[in-house]
Design an enzyme around this catalytic site. Structure first.
Site, short mmCIF file in Angstrom:
data_model
loop_
_atom_site.label_atom_id
_atom_site.label_comp_id
_atom_site.label_asym_id
_atom_site.label_seq_id
_atom_site.Cartn_x
_atom_site.Cartn_y
_atom_site.Cartn_z
N CYS A 194 4.48 8.60 -23.16
CA CYS A 194 3.35 8.11 -22.38
C CYS A 194 2.36 9.24 -22.19
O CYS A 194 2.63 10.20 -21.48
CB CYS A 194 3.85 7.58 -21.03
SG CYS A 194 2.54 7.28 -19.83
N HIS A 220 3.48 3.79 8.32
CA HIS A 220 2.60 3.67 9.47
C HIS A 220 3.10 4.47 10.66
O HIS A 220 4.29 4.75 10.79
CB HIS A 220 2.45 2.19 9.85
CG HIS A 220 1.68 1.41 8.83
ND1 HIS A 220 0.31 1.49 8.74
CD2 HIS A 220 2.08 0.56 7.85
CE1 HIS A 220 -0.10 0.71 7.74
NE2 HIS A 220 0.95 0.14 7.18
N SER A 273 0.80 -1.22 0.00
CA SER A 273 0.00 0.00 0.00
C SER A 273 0.84 1.27 0.00
O SER A 273 0.30 2.36 -0.21
CB SER A 273 -0.94 0.03 1.21
OG SER A 273 -1.73 -1.13 1.26
#
Lengths: 487, 416
Positions: free
Chosen positions: A405, A51, A47
């Site tokens: 891109c 933390h 993720s």
């Protein structure tokens, strides 16, 4: 036989953090990796959350390294020019029965030394994230997000710039302890020796330890599936929102996660599997993630899902036990074992690197290099630069004007820089992780063929030599017809 | 270098929509037109469509994609309409009476002022993520259009043995193309009970080559770590879940996705232009003007078309109305009435109209229908009724209507 002071096995965020920490000292260090590049395992499939440290038992290694790691992140990311934002997190209680858990997390967090924790009511929650559900929440402002692969790549490049060797596509198959030296053999037959071995092999750190004759606990791979959403939805989520975790959950619950690039992630799920290579997503989990995503983000449409992927957690707790084990970081006669570095491994990485350096100092006297510079500078993305800087760059290199891109706005110059920065074999994933080409909403539909052409014409990499993630992974079948000017 | 340009009408995209819009504007008397395209040559997606079948309506003969595109490109050249290729528009800013457009090209930056902008950026293919393709993520998964570009423009074969997921037109065309180049196309799968592509493509690209089409079939998993080694498919039960008892594994090294197209409206969104959630293109008036005055849309950026001839026609119209806008002849005080897609109608473009105008409605039905009657009504008054012996979602229907002067509430389109 190449001889090193320290050999780090595994080029994930733990291995590269240690490599960078050691690069400041007069040591001969190498990182050996079975994949083609850094960050091809756990470190690019998570993720990306830094933390705060509320979830871990006081006194545990997870608590220690998460809190200290969190403190180190801001400076680290600014030194290495890595995207990082301290956006904060809400751990939400939906019903009164969950309030005690919230209190427990708060007390635990305070004890762990997590700064600025607050339990907040629904009104304050709405101010932080309009529309959020739930009755009460624990607000941890120190929780942040980071680009996990940008970080790992930057750590490796910085370490490499300060003398650390990187060895790719070499799998360690034998480790012999010869009194003051370890002798390592690879599958391809290379031999390397080192005074100290660091086992940072992630999912495989148990097998590596076993090779050295160390009785290590086994790793249980536990899969988390994710969706990546279109950047269009970036503003929908102001901070991280997690449900209060269940009692025996092996993960932190399905949730939405902002990324530093603006794509929201849905996930991860939490399922023990058998095979450490199985990164498949599944019909059932994807359906559940979509359902939860629609619940959490009502404006979601089907074309907002641009990709799904899976990552594996290297868990020490077997499926029947669940929950989390603590990190194991042990020095077995100059073989330093790091195992079970699952969440919060990314957060913990800078702190773990310091501890490992201290462990090494017990064996080898460490002398700081005089010329070690902690910073690694990098130009910002061309299209995000101010116009005068764009003019300057485009005058120096016309390729800055050619957009390869379209979705992410990445230019030919930036693609070529990414190609040239790759330390091992050039792969499409390597290019993608370094410049974001092919990572946008069309997932390479437009730019992959252009990149194929650029590799061919600008770097002499023929169609047959173009690989997706390693030399077993050819992009194409080959040329349709021979390309010669005269038949 | 930073080049400054002033034009009346800036057209973004030099595919069939952009070039036809430019010609429409020129015919309406506008001389100050500029077309910008991000690719290295004009023509858009037609450049990779080397098969024939284009232009049957407009030219009454079957042209290849590049031939069709070239006719309008040549006309643009003849009429001195400049086309800047390899130029990428990254920003549009709305000013009081003009737009400022920022673009970059090899070696240069552009800053362009325009009175009106025509959006003609086309569309992109839906990805594996959009259809939630389950399984691993090895090399060998391509969208059909990407494989088409590699094959037809870059002399590159993506694989030897493939399964095509989705029965959109590009997938069908690629089934034939891959077969002709010696690859084995194992199957085409489709979730729906009817194909996504045109009938003629089912016949000419699948039936003629004995390629099986599995309708109402879903994907269980993609297999392979490094390169695709197979795919497991399963029929859908009536509740739309996978019938695993009848699943089958197909060995292949490539998966092509032909699962729909998404209009490329990122620039439109940056102007806060209202987007229709069904078409995913801008909401437009009968004059093809978006919710941002002075910005027009046509071609696949507005709605995904199945026939390029209709793109050209629509784009010419956008070109003409853009001219009436810049010449000040455009009354922006006209009252707008919405068109409501009713029974069995998936969508209808335009979404809003003005009274006393003539408009071509483009629409699609929600499912295959035999003996379909499409009626356009306003407050119980029938405006137009059309009958079709058979129609299906893959065919765009166009109906020209004269909008009466006095409208009550919205117009409704229904099919029965």
């Amino acid at each position: 036989m190449e001889q090193y002071d320290v050999l780090i096995i595994g080029a994930g965020v733990i291995g590269t953090s240690i490599a960078r920490e050691l690069s400041a000292y007069d040591l001969k260090t190498a990182v050996i990796e079975k994949e083609a590049d850094v960050c091809f395992g756990i470190s690019s499939r998570n993720s990306g959350v830094v933390h705060s440290g509320i979830h871990y038992a006081p006194g545990s290694l997870r608590a220690l390294h998460a809190v200290r790691g969190n403190e180190l992140f801001e400076e680290l990311c600014s030194q290495l020019t890595v995207p990082y934002e301290r956006i904060g997190k809400l751990t939400v209680a939906f019903e009164e029965s969950q309030f005690p858990t919230l209190e427990k997390l708060y007390t635990q967090g305070v004890e762990n030394g997590v700064p600025d924790l607050q339990i907040i009511d629904a009104k304050r929650m709405q101010e932080l994230q309009p529309g959020v559900g739930g009755a009460r929440a624990l607000y941890s402002p120190s929780t942040g997000i980071v680009g996990p692969y940008e970080l790992t790549i930057a750590l490796a490049e910085h370490a490499h710039a300060h003398g650390v060797d990187f060895i790719f596509t070499e799998e360690v198959v034998s480790i012999k302890n010869r009194s003051d030296l370890y002798e390592i053999q690879t599958k391809k037959g290379s031999q390397i020796s080192a005074k100290i071995i660091i086992d940072a092999a992630g999912l495989y750190s148990d097998s590596i330890a076993h090779l050295a004759g160390i009785d290590s606990p086994r790793i249980y791979p536990c899969r988390g599936e994710y969706y990546v959403l279109d950047k269009r939805l970036e503003d929908e989520l102001q901070l991280l929102i997690y449900p209060v975790p269940g009692n025996h959950s092996s993960g932190l619950g399905i949730h939405l996660t902002n990324t530093v690039e603006g794509n929201i992630l849905i996930g991860p799920s939490n399922d023990y599997i058998e095979n450490k290579e199985d990164l498949s997503t599944t019909v059932q989990i994807l359906a559940r993630l979509r359902e939860e995503g629609h619940e959490l983000l009502p404006s979601l449409t089907s074309s907002d899902f641009i990709r799904s992927f899976a990552g594996l957690r290297p868990k020490l707790t077997p499926p029947e036990v669940g929950g989390f084990g603590d990190f194991i970081i042990e020095d077995h006669d100059r073989f330093i074992l790091l195992i079970g570095i699952e969440s919060p491994g990314l957060t913990a990485s800078p702190s773990i690197a310091i501890s490992i350096r201290e462990m090494i100092a017990n064996h080898i006297p460490l002398a700081l290099k005089k010329d070690w510079d902690p910073s690694l500078t990098r130009e910002e993305r061309f299209l995000e630069l101010p116009e005068d800087r764009q003019e300057q760059l485009i005058a120096e290199d016309p390729d800055y004007g050619s957009v390869v891109c379209r979705c992410e706005g990445i230019t030919k110059a930036e693609v070529l820089q990414a190609v040239d920065r790759i330390m091992g074999p050039v792969t499409y994933i390597g290019i993608k992780l370094r410049c974001r080409a092919m990572m946008g909403r069309c997932q390479g539909g437009f730019c992959a063929p252009r990149i194929a052409e650029i590799l061919k014409t600008e770097r002499d990499i023929t169609i047959d030599e173009q690989f997706y993630k390693g030399i077993e992974s050819p992009m194409f079948e080959g040329l349709l017809r021979e390309e010669s000017p005269h038949e | 270098m930073n080049e400054k340009i002033n034009v009346s009408i800036l057209i973004i995209g030099a595919g069939p929509a952009g070039t036809a819009a430019a010609l429409g504007a020129k015919e309406a008397g506008e001389d100050s037109i500029l077309i910008i395209d991000r690719d290295t040559r004009a023509g858009g997606i037609l450049n990779q469509c080397i098969h024939d079948g284009f232009g049957l309506m407009r030219y009454k003969r079957a042209l290849s994609g590049p031939e069709y595109a070239q006719l309008d490109i040549d006309s643009c050249h003849k009429k001195n309409i400049p086309i800047l290729t390899d130029t990428y528009v990254h920003t549009i800013i709305k000013g009081d009476d003009h737009f400022t457009i920022k673009a970059i090209a090899t070696g240069r930056l552009y800053s362009i002022k325009a009175k009106a902008v025509i959006l003609a950026m086309g569309c992109r293919e839906r990805t594996a993520g959009a259809i939630s393709l389950p399984g691993s993520r090895p090399a060998g998964i391509y969208t059909a259009g990407t494989a088409q570009r590699l094959l037809n423009m870059q002399n590159t074969l993506v694989g030897r043995s493939c399964v095509i997921v989705g029965s959109g037109d590009i997938g069908l065309i690629m089934a034939r193309r891959m077969t002709l180049e010696g690859a084995k196309v194992q199957a085409v799968t489709e979730l729906q009970s009817y194909p996504g592509g045109l009938d003629r493509n089912i016949r000419q690209c699948l039936d003629d080559f004995d390629i099986p089409l599995y309708l109402e079939t879903g994907i269980v998993s993609v297999h392979g770590n490094d390169r695709v080694c197979g795919i497991t498919i399963a029929p859908l039960r009536s509740d739309r879940t996978l019938d695993m008892k009848n699943s089958q594994y197909i060995t292949c090294d490539t998966i092509l996705l032909s699962v729909g197209l998404i209009p490329e409206n990122e620039l439109s969104r940056s102007l806060d232009i209202a987007i229709d959630p069904i078409t995913q293109g801008p909401i437009v008036t009968g004059d093809l003007m978006t919710s941002c005055p002075g910005v027009f849309a046509c071609g696949n950026v507005l709605q995904v078309h199945d026939i390029v001839d209709l793109v050209s026609e629509e784009a010419k119209r956008a070109g003409r109305t853009a001219v009436s806008f810049v010449s000040g002849a455009y009354a922006d005080t006209k009252e707008l009435f919405s068109i409501y897609a009713g029974e069995k109608i998936r969508y209808c473009v335009p979404q809003v109209i003005t009274p006393s105008s003539t408009t071509t409605l483009s629409l699609r039905v929600t499912e295959p229908i035999t003996d379909a009657t499409i009626s356009i009504t306003n407050d119980a008054t029938l405006i137009k009724k059309r009958r079709y012996s058979f129609t299906q979602p893959s065919e765009m229907i166009q109906i020209e209507i004269s909008v009466p002067e006095n409208l009550v509430g919205s117009l409704e389109v229904n099919c029965e």
